[in-house]
Scaffold this active site. Structure first.
Site, PDB file in Angstrom:
ATOM      1  N   TYR A 130       0.919  -1.153   0.025  1.00 23.53           N
ATOM      2  CA  TYR A 130       0.057   0.007  -0.227  1.00 23.53           C
ATOM      3  C   TYR A 130       1.020   1.148  -0.105  1.00 23.53           C
ATOM      4  CZ  TYR A 130      -0.307  -0.369   5.222  1.00 23.53           C
ATOM      5  OH  TYR A 130      -0.098  -0.449   6.763  1.00 23.53           O
ATOM      6  N   GLU A 131       0.179   2.360  -0.308  1.00 24.40           N
ATOM      7  CA  GLU A 131       1.009   3.632  -0.601  1.00 24.40           C
ATOM      8  C   GLU A 131       1.852   3.496  -1.510  1.00 24.40           C
ATOM      9  OE1 GLU A 131       0.384   6.688   0.664  1.00 24.40           O
ATOM     10  OE2 GLU A 131      -1.238   6.027   1.914  1.00 24.40           O
ATOM     11  N   GLY A 132       1.795   2.716  -2.572  1.00 21.40           N
ATOM     12  CA  GLY A 132       2.578   2.507  -3.565  1.00 21.40           C
ATOM     13  C   GLY A 132       3.491   1.323  -3.500  1.00 21.40           C
TER      14      GLY A 132
END
Lengths: 597, 597
Positions: free
Chosen positions: A438-440
């Site tokens: 998550y968050e890239g």
């Protein structure tokens, strides 16, 4: 029963002795209240809350998970109470503007606090963590009215917030998103669509939930240039509290590998009333403002799982008796030696320790940059902004990768028992696994680093950091006691620039060369960056040892761990250099249809 | 819904084209029945059973797990039926002696079959897998009577077996075990004690369970020299079936990270009737006879999770649309390109592929050695035994480490969706994690390899293998097309010996140097060994391409994958060399009490 003890001694070493945050606060406008005494008091209170309230709920959260019903989502036993205590303690308002009820303390202090909260119980920490993102968005882009209505409630902690970005068919590629926002006559919008993977999207911990939602206006251009941001509250605000239920609901909860204590929601928006925040079609730009902070929040998760794994596997390694030392019995009076006598067990422990303590320095350093970006002089601000842009993808991807590695080492120390739920080590592995997604993902961070941050600035932002390292090593050039660290660091720092040139040249011929080198480049960058912080920590330790006899064992252990990092971890760069420059052809030449027969 | 398809083309490539098992079978006494047609037919039937019966139960097994009650343990829906079909198909008897009802086919064929069974559903495969260990023990050490009573029932599959070694306070260190065996007047024993982590210890799949139990006789010497082996049946055998319940029961099931479909039992022995098998106090020696086979069975798990992750993430990478290729849109008619266009996604896929296909060659090669150890001429047998002893810890630890890495890469291809249970990728990671723990952790395998197998034989067993690699490279010295593989292999093969000398010299001064180098040494050995098999596969592919145009894409993909392995994976050895020789001091010098403050 696994335990967490806030490593206050080490935290204060990094904060006060290495990075000298006390001086930093006194020099930063608006941060003067963060006196050494105040900082120490906050850390102690945060440690107590994390150790006594949050840590005992970590395993319960995993076992019970969140429960969905038509009425809403129930969080695990104790989560709601802990949140009430958190609010009563004033913690949500710590690093926010006094204008909206905040305490006006520096952002970096909030990050230090989050280390303890998140290490004690990552799933729980995500509820206030997501609020933080929503607050930052409203604070920067909201109208006065929106701030008065929503921000004050978020700052007080009475309400929580979320960020609603992902849809079933688009995660990384937000340009494809379909959620619609149609204008009402009163200036509000009707929001319709489905969002997935919404952390803390629905729960029973607060009176209201403020969703920040990405959606498209009717006439929006295609792709990322047609995305706008909306505030969509769960309940419509009403005088002194909440009114009617809005058209947003949680359709179901995801069954996940870990972080069971946090509700990961499918959110259905069915003509929900929303309010435009920021300019139309500029939603993604508004989001990017806070991407760095959110990513440092996730980088923290790498540190959290490394520290937690380290503490618990260290306790086990001292306690568990199995086999004799290779050099002869160390505890002849016992049935066997504790397993900490075995070199490979020590390697597992020291690896976790080196990543946790080094990661702490890396994160506190970036936290300091966040303060400067918010509050320093324009010149310092630009410098800090450039450094932060460079270090964010490194901290996020590198620290979560080595955090997951560390969590696995912690499990490995326990042998077969590590695989059994009751010890908590396998939960630590499962919980940590999401941090690389998550968050890239790591792959996206790597493209961001090499493509956007380094090559698109013609290496400017990298040079800014390598110059800092170079100057540091030069300043220490007469310090023979530090040479074992500064010599290899200087060499790697030079190589970092050369490798960048080499990859950059290739990329001018073929853009796939950027992708093909990117993850190796990012990991290489991470190891070198961590080496810089370990050199600085070694230097501080060396100084303190020269100055007096107090805390001698602590400082000597710091030097030993720095040595371990340089001799046992840093050589990983040798493999990365070779693969990074091996070219795109070995990845691209196989036809898609010939991967499998 | 995740799927498994047996990679029959690749399996046959390794078996028939690279390792030439057909010729091997025809030369091996007692294996002549394994004609090419017979082998092909067995593989096809095994593939069908694995794909159609076992694979659909894999996710169900994870979700439902095993249920404990006073009456016994219930396995997940469908597990029992699948086992009945397995028995009806005659699969348990495949590689066993016709004297006891077996089909007398080579052990290596059993391992090839296990690849498919285990990849389709590892948890399920452990039930017959554990039986196999019990059968081998009784076959080698049992009396004629014990074989007639127990072995025939195990070979037919009517009964299953277990291995009961671990106790709460001892896993690796079996010398500490406490389970007691007291003699009865009739020559049997009363077995009392608690065993933990007993895989398949209790279940509802067969009429009886035959436990092979390690216990101490009353007058037994302390430590490992006082351990004896006993047969303890769940039900006492009776004419044509089973009689009274014996004093052994499952006290509880462990809550584990993965392999939920397999029952991991706490087994309580309460004056259970047992029968001595093999000589008194020689139990551990008897066990060691089969350790190699059991460890190859676990090495297979590394391959299984790499192959499963590869297949499912490949399908997703071709299907999932997200972002455009860095070199411009590849599918302009679609909303985005499939993610397989991105270099770093391809790296994740190719890494899994290289470990799965390379691991297959490594395992089939060791399986061939197992055949030779059982059935070849005494001279060949000794050679094979030495090689097998060397390669077993490498295959077990290296392949399970890279199998876990591969399973994680498979999950990573899915981005956030990889963390969600329904896709099955996180189950693959959780299931694979145990493989580095049981049958001896990676750390124990590493000590076995460097300490016992290599240094204790003064490098003899290593030389046996490096000579094979050296000769192979020399034989190919005129083959310019293969030089990209044989040149680096030759260099590494030489370095392998030199590193061994270097570590060995240090170890003479300080035994901790063995431990401190061991895991790096093992991983280094694994990468070099896999390079040897990749070179051989490349050579075969090159030959086939020169011979004809048939299967061109398959052989070209093999060469491309070999190139990927040499350019993108093998350079990891560079870091390992540096850390391996960095000495024990950086691990041993920190005082136990100074790890944490």
């Amino acid at each position: 029963m696994p335990e967490y003890k806030a490593p206050l001694r080490d935290m204060s070493f990094v904060l006060n002795e290495v990075l000298e945050l006390n001086a930093h606060y006194q020099n930063l406008p608006g941060c003067e209240e963060a006196t050494p005494d105040m900082v120490a008091a906050i850390m102690e209170e945060g440690a107590k809350f994390s150790e006594r309230v949050l840590s005992p709920l970590n395993q319960i959260g995993d076992q019970q998970g969140c429960q969905w019903s038509e009425e809403g989502v129930t969080t695990p036993e104790g989560f709601r109470d802990a949140y009430q205590q958190f609010v009563e303690g004033g913690w949500p308002s710590l690093a926010h503007d006094p204008e909206w009820g905040g305490q006006g303390l520096p952002e970096s202090l909030g990050i230090v606090l989050n280390e303890m909260v998140g290490t004690a119980n990552w799933s729980w920490s995500m509820y206030p963590g997501l609020s933080h993102g929503a607050m930052n968005t409203i604070e920067a882009h909201g109208t006065q009215d929106q701030k008065e209505t929503y921000l004050t409630k978020l700052v007080s902690g009475e309400w929580t917030g979320t960020m609603c970005l992902t849809e079933p068919h688009c995660g990384t590629d937000l340009g494809m998103l379909r959620t619609k926002a149609e204008p009402n006559d009163d200036g509000s919008y009707r929001i319709s669509g489905t969002k997935i993977f919404i952390s803390a999207g629905e729960h029973d911990m607060a009176d209201n939930i403020v969703h920040i939602v990405l959606a498209r206006l009717p006439d929006a251009p295609e792709g990322t240039k047609g995305i706008s941001l909306f505030i969509v509250p769960k309940f419509m605000p009403a005088a002194g509290g909440v009114g009617d239920r809005n058209g947003v609901s949680c359709g179901s909860l995801e069954h996940k590998m870990g972080i069971h204590g946090n509700s990961t929601c499918v959110m259905n928006f069915d003509e929900a009333t929303g309010y435009l925040i920021g300019p139309p079609n500029k939603g993604l730009n508004c989001m990017f403002t806070f991407m760095n902070t959110a990513r440092i929040g996730t980088a923290l998760q790498g540190l959290a799982h490394a520290e937690w794994g380290f503490q618990n596997s260290l306790a086990y390694a001292k306690d568990r008796l199995q086999m004799r030392s290779l050099t002869g019995a160390k505890c002849p009076d016992k049935a066997a030696d504790p397993i900490i006598v075995h070199p490979e067990v020590r390697k597992l422990l020291l690896t976790q320790k080196a990543f946790a303590e080094g990661g702490r320095a890396m994160i506190y350093y970036t936290a300091q940059l966040v303060d400067k970006v918010h509050q320093a002089s324009p010149e310092e601000r630009a410098e800090a902004d450039g450094l932060l842009a460079l270090l964010t993808p490194i901290a996020k991807a590198f620290l979560t990768e080595v955090g997951f590695e560390s969590a696995n080492h912690g499990l490995q120390v326990f042998g077969g028992h590590g695989y059994i739920a009751e010890w908590g080590m396998e939960q630590n592995v499962r919980d940590s696994r999401i941090s690389m997604l998550y968050e890239g993902t790591t792959q996206i961070q790597a493209l961001d680093l090499l493509g956007r941050k380094v090559l698109m600035t013609q290496g400017e932002s990298l040079k800014r950091f390598t110059k800092i390292i170079h100057k540091y090593c030069q300043a220490q050039s007469d310090n023979t006691g530090l040479k074992e660290f500064t010599d290899p660091l200087l060499t790697l720092n030079k190589e970092w620039g050369e490798l960048t040139m080499q990859v950059g040249m290739k990329a001018m011929q073929n853009r796939d060369e950027v992708g093909a080198a990117s993850v190796d480049y990012l990991m290489y960058s991470g190891y070198v960056t961590l080496a810089y912080f370990w050199a600085r920590m070694a230097e501080t330790a060396q100084q303190k040892l020269a100055e007096s006899d107090s805390d001698k064992a602590f400082y000597e252990a710091k030097l030993t761990t720095a040595r371990f990092y340089f001799q046992r971890i840093l050589p990983r760069t040798r493999g990365l250099v070779a693969t990074m420059v091996s070219g795109a052809d070995n990845l691209m030449s196989l036809d898609d249809e010939h991967f499998q027969f």
